[in-house]
Design an enzyme around this catalytic site. Sequence first.
Site, short mmCIF file in Angstrom:
data_model
loop_
_atom_site.label_atom_id
_atom_site.label_comp_id
_atom_site.label_asym_id
_atom_site.label_seq_id
_atom_site.Cartn_x
_atom_site.Cartn_y
_atom_site.Cartn_z
N ASN A 39 10.85 5.47 11.09
CA ASN A 39 11.73 4.53 10.02
C ASN A 39 13.33 4.96 10.37
O ASN A 39 13.78 6.13 10.15
CB ASN A 39 11.41 5.19 8.49
CG ASN A 39 12.42 4.38 7.47
OD1 ASN A 39 13.17 3.42 7.76
ND2 ASN A 39 12.33 4.92 6.25
N TRP A 40 13.94 3.78 11.13
CA TRP A 40 15.06 4.16 11.27
C TRP A 40 16.32 3.98 10.31
O TRP A 40 17.57 4.18 10.26
CB TRP A 40 15.62 3.05 12.60
CG TRP A 40 15.15 3.18 13.78
CD1 TRP A 40 14.36 4.48 14.33
CD2 TRP A 40 15.46 2.93 15.12
NE1 TRP A 40 13.93 4.53 15.67
CE2 TRP A 40 14.84 3.54 16.21
CE3 TRP A 40 16.21 1.81 15.34
CZ2 TRP A 40 14.88 3.37 17.63
CZ3 TRP A 40 16.53 1.35 16.79
CH2 TRP A 40 15.86 2.13 17.80
N LYS A 41 15.58 3.64 8.92
CA LYS A 41 16.80 3.31 7.86
C LYS A 41 17.89 2.38 8.36
O LYS A 41 17.64 1.77 9.01
CB LYS A 41 17.09 4.77 7.49
CG LYS A 41 15.80 5.67 6.94
CD LYS A 41 16.27 6.80 6.40
CE LYS A 41 14.65 7.79 6.33
NZ LYS A 41 15.10 8.91 5.44
N SER B 110 11.22 15.57 7.15
CA SER B 110 11.77 16.44 8.20
C SER B 110 10.63 17.05 9.22
O SER B 110 10.49 17.95 9.58
CB SER B 110 12.13 17.78 7.48
OG SER B 110 13.31 17.43 6.39
N GLU C 166 13.93 6.23 -1.11
CA GLU C 166 15.35 5.83 -1.02
C GLU C 166 15.65 4.39 -1.66
O GLU C 166 16.60 4.11 -2.34
CB GLU C 166 15.94 5.83 0.26
CG GLU C 166 16.12 7.23 0.84
CD GLU C 166 16.10 7.45 2.26
OE1 GLU C 166 15.94 6.46 3.25
OE2 GLU C 166 16.10 8.61 2.65
N GLY D 91 11.72 10.00 9.71
CA GLY D 91 13.10 9.21 9.71
C GLY D 91 13.89 9.66 10.91
O GLY D 91 13.76 9.31 11.93
N GLY D 92 14.97 10.62 10.78
CA GLY D 92 15.86 11.08 11.77
C GLY D 92 15.21 11.27 13.14
O GLY D 92 15.99 10.94 14.30
N GLY E 187 14.96 14.25 4.78
CA GLY E 187 16.41 14.61 5.36
C GLY E 187 16.88 15.92 5.26
O GLY E 187 18.29 16.08 5.61
N HIS F 114 9.41 3.44 -0.49
CA HIS F 114 10.23 4.41 0.10
C HIS F 114 11.23 4.87 -1.22
O HIS F 114 11.74 4.37 -1.98
CB HIS F 114 11.18 4.01 1.30
CG HIS F 114 11.56 5.36 2.08
ND1 HIS F 114 12.85 6.03 1.45
CD2 HIS F 114 11.11 6.03 2.88
CE1 HIS F 114 12.90 7.18 2.18
NE2 HIS F 114 12.00 7.12 3.00
N GLU G 231 5.73 11.68 0.91
CA GLU G 231 6.97 12.14 1.35
C GLU G 231 7.53 12.78 -0.03
O GLU G 231 8.00 12.04 -0.76
CB GLU G 231 7.72 10.77 1.66
CG GLU G 231 7.20 10.04 2.77
CD GLU G 231 8.32 9.21 3.67
OE1 GLU G 231 8.56 9.96 4.82
OE2 GLU G 231 8.84 8.54 3.06
#
Length: 248
Positions: free
Chosen positions: A9-11, A208, A94, A229-230, A168, A92, A162
Amino acid sequence: MARKLAAGNWKMNGSLAALAEVDALIGDLDGGCEVLLCPPATLIAPMAARATGSALMVGAQTCHPATSGAHTGDLSAAMLAEAGATHIITGHSERRTDHGETDGDVAAQTQAVLDAGLIAIVCVGETEAERDAAVTLNVISTQLAGSIPEGAAPAQIVVAYEPVWAIGTGRTPTLDQIADVHAHIREELSERLGAAQADHIPLLYGGSVKPGNAAEIFGVQHVDGALVGGASLKAADFGPIAAALAAS
Ligand code: PGA
């Protein structure tokens, strides 16, 4: 057994220049698991074009529940499919936090994903306060029941666990904590859909995940992959995570 899926997920990160990472990633894929990247909507079509003929699949990060209409700035599941998306993330944390999305909203979006013939990656997860209050499994049950619409075809559902506090932050639950929640999700899905169907729904862990902890997380029972994510932004990180999944 559920199929294995490494989903990135590049957000709100990435640009046309970042698509060079896709070329590097494609070169690394060995076919041992499904691999998906969900870039910002503006990059879905160019990323899908870049991935043509490879095993890499491309997805979206959210969608509007309606098929069309007066919803300024929103995108329907069918539009995202036309751009090249095969999967759409729903719920998600977020989105739940930044946009106030409720379980009902997530269920409506998930239904739209299914109606468009795509696969929904439905996210659930507790906050740190909820874990501290020892209500994690109740929270997960409520989110699962409320976020997956009635009559959803199991073949079109992926569930991502999640924990909000692990996203993150560089912090992850213990392997036992991941095992407990994943077993609980499998059980809840079995009660609702029957074991034969539920066993085929991939359950992803997210929060993470890095090359250094992926293999041990993939060794946990009922973990069929990850939502990353990251560490999905660079092929040098995401490639090894996918390889660890393929080898698990
Ligand atoms: P992270 O994000 O891997 O950067 O923790 C996970 C996610 O939000 O899906």
